[in-house]
Design a protein around this motif. Structure first.
Motif, PDB file in Angstrom:
ATOM      1  N   THR A  94      -6.908  -0.750   1.124  1.00 30.72           N
ATOM      2  CA  THR A  94      -5.497  -0.537   0.773  1.00 30.72           C
ATOM      3  C   THR A  94      -4.625  -0.800   2.012  1.00 30.72           C
ATOM      4  O   THR A  94      -5.084  -0.621   3.151  1.00 30.72           O
ATOM      5  CB  THR A  94      -5.249   0.916   0.311  1.00 30.72           C
ATOM      6  OG1 THR A  94      -5.653   1.801   1.361  1.00 30.72           O
ATOM      7  CG2 THR A  94      -6.008   1.256  -0.950  1.00 30.72           C
ATOM      8  N   PRO A  95      -3.374  -1.187   1.793  1.00 33.46           N
ATOM      9  CA  PRO A  95      -2.488  -1.489   2.931  1.00 33.46           C
ATOM     10  C   PRO A  95      -2.277  -0.291   3.863  1.00 33.46           C
ATOM     11  O   PRO A  95      -2.100  -0.461   5.068  1.00 33.46           O
ATOM     12  CB  PRO A  95      -1.166  -1.868   2.245  1.00 33.46           C
ATOM     13  CG  PRO A  95      -1.531  -2.275   0.869  1.00 33.46           C
ATOM     14  CD  PRO A  95      -2.740  -1.487   0.492  1.00 33.46           C
ATOM     15  N   LEU A  96      -2.318   0.920   3.321  1.00 26.75           N
ATOM     16  CA  LEU A  96      -2.044   2.092   4.164  1.00 26.75           C
ATOM     17  C   LEU A  96      -3.174   2.389   5.155  1.00 26.75           C
ATOM     18  O   LEU A  96      -2.997   3.154   6.113  1.00 26.75           O
ATOM     19  CB  LEU A  96      -1.829   3.318   3.249  1.00 26.75           C
ATOM     20  CG  LEU A  96      -0.650   4.232   3.592  1.00 26.75           C
ATOM     21  CD1 LEU A  96       0.642   3.471   3.658  1.00 26.75           C
ATOM     22  CD2 LEU A  96      -0.549   5.372   2.585  1.00 26.75           C
ATOM     23  N   LYS A 132       7.827   3.984   2.093  1.00 27.20           N
ATOM     24  CA  LYS A 132       6.766   3.476   2.975  1.00 27.20           C
ATOM     25  C   LYS A 132       5.414   3.421   2.258  1.00 27.20           C
ATOM     26  O   LYS A 132       4.476   2.774   2.718  1.00 27.20           O
ATOM     27  CB  LYS A 132       6.614   4.395   4.194  1.00 27.20           C
ATOM     28  CG  LYS A 132       7.793   4.333   5.156  1.00 27.20           C
ATOM     29  CD  LYS A 132       7.398   5.006   6.477  1.00 27.20           C
ATOM     30  CE  LYS A 132       8.406   4.762   7.565  1.00 27.20           C
ATOM     31  NZ  LYS A 132       9.413   5.801   7.717  1.00 27.20           N
ATOM     32  N   LEU A 133       5.315   4.132   1.136  1.00 24.95           N
ATOM     33  CA  LEU A 133       4.032   4.227   0.425  1.00 24.95           C
ATOM     34  C   LEU A 133       3.921   3.242  -0.726  1.00 24.95           C
ATOM     35  O   LEU A 133       2.877   3.132  -1.357  1.00 24.95           O
ATOM     36  CB  LEU A 133       3.860   5.643  -0.157  1.00 24.95           C
ATOM     37  CG  LEU A 133       4.005   6.829   0.794  1.00 24.95           C
ATOM     38  CD1 LEU A 133       3.916   8.141   0.024  1.00 24.95           C
ATOM     39  CD2 LEU A 133       2.933   6.779   1.873  1.00 24.95           C
ATOM     40  N   HIS A 134       5.059   2.600  -1.029  1.00 31.67           N
ATOM     41  CA  HIS A 134       5.093   1.741  -2.221  1.00 31.67           C
ATOM     42  C   HIS A 134       5.794   0.426  -1.904  1.00 31.67           C
ATOM     43  O   HIS A 134       6.671   0.375  -1.038  1.00 31.67           O
ATOM     44  CB  HIS A 134       5.861   2.455  -3.353  1.00 31.67           C
ATOM     45  CG  HIS A 134       5.226   3.738  -3.798  1.00 31.67           C
ATOM     46  ND1 HIS A 134       5.610   4.971  -3.314  1.00 31.67           N
ATOM     47  CD2 HIS A 134       4.222   3.978  -4.668  1.00 31.67           C
ATOM     48  CE1 HIS A 134       4.865   5.903  -3.872  1.00 31.67           C
ATOM     49  NE2 HIS A 134       4.011   5.338  -4.688  1.00 31.67           N
ATOM     50  N   PRO A 135       5.459  -0.624  -2.669  1.00 37.41           N
ATOM     51  CA  PRO A 135       6.213  -1.870  -2.526  1.00 37.41           C
ATOM     52  C   PRO A 135       7.687  -1.631  -2.866  1.00 37.41           C
ATOM     53  O   PRO A 135       8.002  -0.739  -3.660  1.00 37.41           O
ATOM     54  CB  PRO A 135       5.564  -2.802  -3.564  1.00 37.41           C
ATOM     55  CG  PRO A 135       4.262  -2.189  -3.920  1.00 37.41           C
ATOM     56  CD  PRO A 135       4.383  -0.724  -3.686  1.00 37.41           C
ATOM     57  N   ASN A 136       8.538  -2.457  -2.263  1.00 37.13           N
ATOM     58  CA  ASN A 136       9.967  -2.292  -2.485  1.00 37.13           C
ATOM     59  C   ASN A 136      10.384  -3.126  -3.704  1.00 37.13           C
ATOM     60  O   ASN A 136      10.850  -4.252  -3.556  1.00 37.13           O
ATOM     61  CB  ASN A 136      10.705  -2.736  -1.211  1.00 37.13           C
ATOM     62  CG  ASN A 136      12.199  -2.670  -1.374  1.00 37.13           C
ATOM     63  OD1 ASN A 136      12.705  -2.009  -2.289  1.00 37.13           O
ATOM     64  ND2 ASN A 136      12.916  -3.369  -0.510  1.00 37.13           N
ATOM     65  N   GLY A 166      -0.835  15.075   4.122  1.00 39.97           N
ATOM     66  CA  GLY A 166      -1.499  14.413   5.249  1.00 39.97           C
ATOM     67  C   GLY A 166      -1.336  12.905   5.219  1.00 39.97           C
ATOM     68  O   GLY A 166      -2.149  12.171   5.787  1.00 39.97           O
ATOM     69  N   LEU A 167      -0.267  12.447   4.579  1.00 41.79           N
ATOM     70  CA  LEU A 167       0.016  11.003   4.531  1.00 41.79           C
ATOM     71  C   LEU A 167       0.477  10.516   5.905  1.00 41.79           C
ATOM     72  O   LEU A 167       1.068  11.294   6.666  1.00 41.79           O
ATOM     73  CB  LEU A 167       1.150  10.755   3.538  1.00 41.79           C
ATOM     74  CG  LEU A 167       0.812  10.901   2.050  1.00 41.79           C
ATOM     75  CD1 LEU A 167       2.080  11.151   1.243  1.00 41.79           C
ATOM     76  CD2 LEU A 167       0.098   9.650   1.548  1.00 41.79           C
TER      77      LEU A 167
END
Ligand code: SAM
Ligand code: SF4
Length: 363
Positions: free
Chosen positions: A240-242, A171-175, A205-206
């Motif tokens: 950032t996307p997150l 979920k934290l990185h591109p696939n 805390g992500l």
């Protein structure tokens, strides 16, 4: 004896024990911190070792969803320090008794970059009588590259896993192949095999991260038998996307408090490793790093990057920039660390005791 006291008296902590410690109330939290401070004093002593942090470049080929210098972010200036600037920062660290440096950058993997780092290592060693303990943090590279840098004087390498949960990692990185969990783990194994003092770590805390994830992360670091850990709170960056998940995050002060607990538990389960007091703590609380030192950390990385560039290495919101980083000046740092009751290990490499023990086990 209450539940937390009985957990703290055990030799080995289970996943459930760690989960309970992560959620302990204020009174129990004080017991956790007292225990981790005691373990620190007994196993690594009350000394803090310095690594002058040189942020070599914010040019990165990767696109991690949490990071402000990801390749997809075009809203800031990319820089690359010159060799002379790096050597100057290394010399400053050496002359001031820091004894170690850590060179960090975005991830670039090509032969020109490998060669540049090799040449830099040679220049730094020539300028400092090969007396500095050199740490690199430049992401995933091939075994040949890791070996070439090791053979040219790098002795430590930091590569955070970010999260030991494959699901959360995804979920934290591109696939895609450039952001593969398995490859990152393999790189850590390569680093150990080449002979580096090997460091990893996580963000706390992500979005989507649970308390159980953190307990697993702690057990994973132990299982990987790393020598050093740098872990800190996740701090969101608007470009950032997150960032779109910002409303599901714990408030910053709670992320801070949780990160301190993770550090304390880590000290209890991995007694003789080096633990960094992370800059991201300082981004939330001015005395963040000192608080980490009191409960388990024994390494500080004062920023020695030329001031001109620091504002462009913005991984997250409120990262201490030029002005605040003046607090990293030698006198300020001394005063701050003295506040914790620890002393600075000037002119000492402060290699992790765990590394020596690990190698004895291998031989
Ligand atoms: N590029 C290399 C790598 O990723 O391993 C080294 C440099 S990278 C900027 C160093 C660390 O910064 C990452 O491992 C990550 O944990 C941390 N970082 C990046 N974005 C962050 C954020 N938004 N909050 C907290 N830490 C962050
Ligand atoms: Fe690049 Fe490292 Fe940031 Fe990922 S965390 S985008 S690899 S600098």
């Amino acid at each position: 004896m209450n539940v937390i006291e009985s957990i703290l008296s055990k030799d080995e902590l289970t996943r459930q024990d760690i989960t309970l410690l992560l959620q302990a109330n204020d009174e129990d939290r004080a017991k956790l911190f007292a225990k981790s401070a005691e373990v620190k004093e007994k196993y690594v002593g009350r000394k803090v070792y310095l690594r002058g942090l040189i942020e070599l470049s914010n040019i990165c080929s990767k696109n991690c969803f949490y990071c402000g210098i990801r390749s997809g972010n075009q809203d800031f200036t990319r820089y690359n320090l010159s060799d002379d600037e790096v050597v100057e920062a290394a010399r400053y660290s050496w002359q001031n008794g820091y004894a170690s440096i850590a060179i960090q950058s975005g991830e670039v993997s090509n032969s020109a970059f490998t060669q540049r780092i090799t040449n830099l290592l040679k220049k730094i060693n020539a300028a400092t009588s090969s007396e500095l303990g050199i740490t690199l943090s430049m992401g995933e590279q091939t075994e040949e590259t890791y070996r070439e840098w090791f053979d040219n004087g790098a002795i430590r390498y930091l590569l955070r896993i970010e999260s030991s949960s494959r699901e959360l990692y995804a979920k934290l990185h591109p696939n895609n192949k450039a952001h593969d969990f398995g490859k990152r783990v393999e790189c850590l194994r390569l680093l150990q095999r080449v002979g580096y003092q090997t460091g990893s770590g996580i963000m706390v805390g992500l979005p989507f991260q649970t308390i159980e994830n953190l307990a697993d992360d702690l057990l994973w670091l132990k299982e990987m038998d790393v020598d050093m850990v740098g872990l800190g709170p996740y701090v969101e960056h608007p470009d950032t996307p997150l960032y779109k998940y910002k409303d599901m995050l714990l408030p910053l002060d709670e992320r801070f408090a949780l990160a301190l607990r993770v550090i304390a538990i880590l000290r209890i389960i991995m007694k003789d490793i080096n633990i960094v007091a992370p800059t991201a703590l300082q981004a939330i609380d001015k005395l963040g790093r000192e608080k980490a030192i009191k409960i388990g950390s024994n390494v500080v990385m004062p920023n020695v990057t030329p001031g001109l560039y620091r504002n462009e290495y913005k991984l997250y919101n409120n990262k201490p920039s030029t002005a605040e980083a003046d607090e990293d000046c030698k006198k300020c740092l001394e005063a701050r660390i003295r506040l914790t009751g620890d002393e600075i290990g000037y002119n000492e490499h402060g290699n992790p005791i765990h590394f020596t023990q690990r190698n004895k086990r291998i031989l």
